[in-house]
Design a protein around this motif. Structure first.
Motif, PDB file in Angstrom:
ATOM      1  N   ARG A  28      10.051  70.953 -12.229  1.00 24.49           N
ATOM      2  CA  ARG A  28       9.018  71.015 -11.200  1.00 24.49           C
ATOM      3  C   ARG A  28       7.722  71.568 -11.789  1.00 24.49           C
ATOM      4  N   LEU A  29       6.660  70.759 -11.730  1.00 31.14           N
ATOM      5  CA  LEU A  29       5.356  71.144 -12.266  1.00 31.14           C
ATOM      6  C   LEU A  29       4.408  71.641 -11.188  1.00 31.14           C
ATOM      7  N   SER A  30       4.671  71.241  -9.942  1.00 32.76           N
ATOM      8  CA  SER A  30       3.873  71.716  -8.815  1.00 32.76           C
ATOM      9  C   SER A  30       4.709  71.555  -7.553  1.00 32.76           C
ATOM     10  N   SER A  31       4.156  71.904  -6.421  1.00 33.19           N
ATOM     11  CA  SER A  31       4.897  71.787  -5.171  1.00 33.19           C
ATOM     12  C   SER A  31       5.124  70.339  -4.769  1.00 33.19           C
ATOM     13  N   SER A  32       4.336  69.426  -5.333  1.00 35.34           N
ATOM     14  CA  SER A  32       4.450  68.016  -4.950  1.00 35.34           C
ATOM     15  C   SER A  32       4.808  67.086  -6.115  1.00 35.34           C
ATOM     16  N   PHE A  33       5.021  67.651  -7.303  1.00 32.68           N
ATOM     17  CA  PHE A  33       5.296  66.788  -8.462  1.00 32.68           C
ATOM     18  C   PHE A  33       6.336  67.416  -9.370  1.00 32.68           C
ATOM     19  N   SER A  34       7.354  66.611  -9.716  1.00 30.20           N
ATOM     20  CA  SER A  34       8.373  67.052 -10.663  1.00 30.20           C
ATOM     21  C   SER A  34       8.585  65.965 -11.710  1.00 30.20           C
TER      22      SER A  34
END
Length: 246
Positions: free
Chosen positions: A215-221
């Protein structure tokens, strides 16, 4: 062969036009756009090259039907490196998937993509069927693929109908998605084009793939995976690292 190819092209174009029309009326149309980056490319246990590759996918599906284009291109030495383009039409129903594919890996600079004669082609036309067991506790899937036209002749010029069978079993351990694979060539296939080069039954692909979502952000993995692959027939082994963008 040329007449067969023309009919296949007409059928594919008609299918695409039908999908385009229905896409305006149906909300069930699904598009697939993704890409894999791999440290090396191994296909059915057969080593395709040490260079890292980008492998894009573009597909459209409606109901159980799908049309997919998949490719692989080496990131180094792009002017003379590996290049593959596979086109697949498939239909899925009741756990079964039936497909016809055009597999081509003539390479960058080959300039022979539109050569389709049996004696003058780098294409492999393959029919396949797969089935996934309807059991959550034992989600085994099985597949069989056979080349029925194109570059698949032995030294005597006879068609071999080269085939490959594969079993896959997905499972997970502590949040890591795993998939075990067993692939085999059921009978003699001395086609250098396909790369099987077996004089009879042979196990060519034993693999274990592990995938973890980074997971790189709350909306992108980013799905990162590693795969160990062994080819007992060729006494070879590989370790491949890759990730998927979608």
């Amino acid at each position: 062969m040329k007449n067969l190819l023309k009919k296949a092209v007409i059928f594919a174009v008609a299918g695409i036009m039908a999908l385009s029309v229905e896409a305006q009326e149906e909300k069930g149309v699904q598009f697939t756009v993704s890409g894999d980056f791999v440290s090396s490319y191994v296909w059915r246990g057969i080593y395709q090259g040490a260079q890292a590759c980008v492998q894009p996918t573009l597909g459209v599906g409606l109901g159980g039907f799908s049309l997919t284009a998949w490719g692989s291109t080496s990131l180094a030495d792009v002017e003379a490196g590996h290049k593959e383009l596979d086109l697949t039409a498939a239909y899925s129903v009741g756990g079964f998937t039936f497909q016809i594919a055009d597999l081509w890996w003539g390479g960058q600079g080959n300039n022979r993509y539109f050569h389709y004669g049996n004696k003058d082609t780098d294409h492999h036309f393959e029919a396949g069927v797969s089935y996934a067991l309807p059991c959550e506790k034992f989600p085994l899937s099985m597949a069989w693929y056979t080349v029925f036209a194109g570059d698949d002749e032995n030294a005597d010029g006879k068609r071999q109908y080269s085939s490959y069978a594969e079993f896959n079993y997905p499972f997970s351990v502590k949040g890591i998605a795993l998939n075990a694979t067993l692939g085999l060539v059921p009978y003699k296939s001395m086609s250098a084009g396909l790369g099987y080069m077996t004089d009879g039954f042979a196990i060519t692909n034993i693999a274990l793939k592990a995938t973890k979502e980074i997971r790189l952000s709350s909306s992108f993995s980013l799905p990162l995976y590693a795969q160990v692959i062994c080819n007992p027939k060729m006494e070879d082994a590989h370790l491949v690292l890759g990730f998927t963008l979608r």
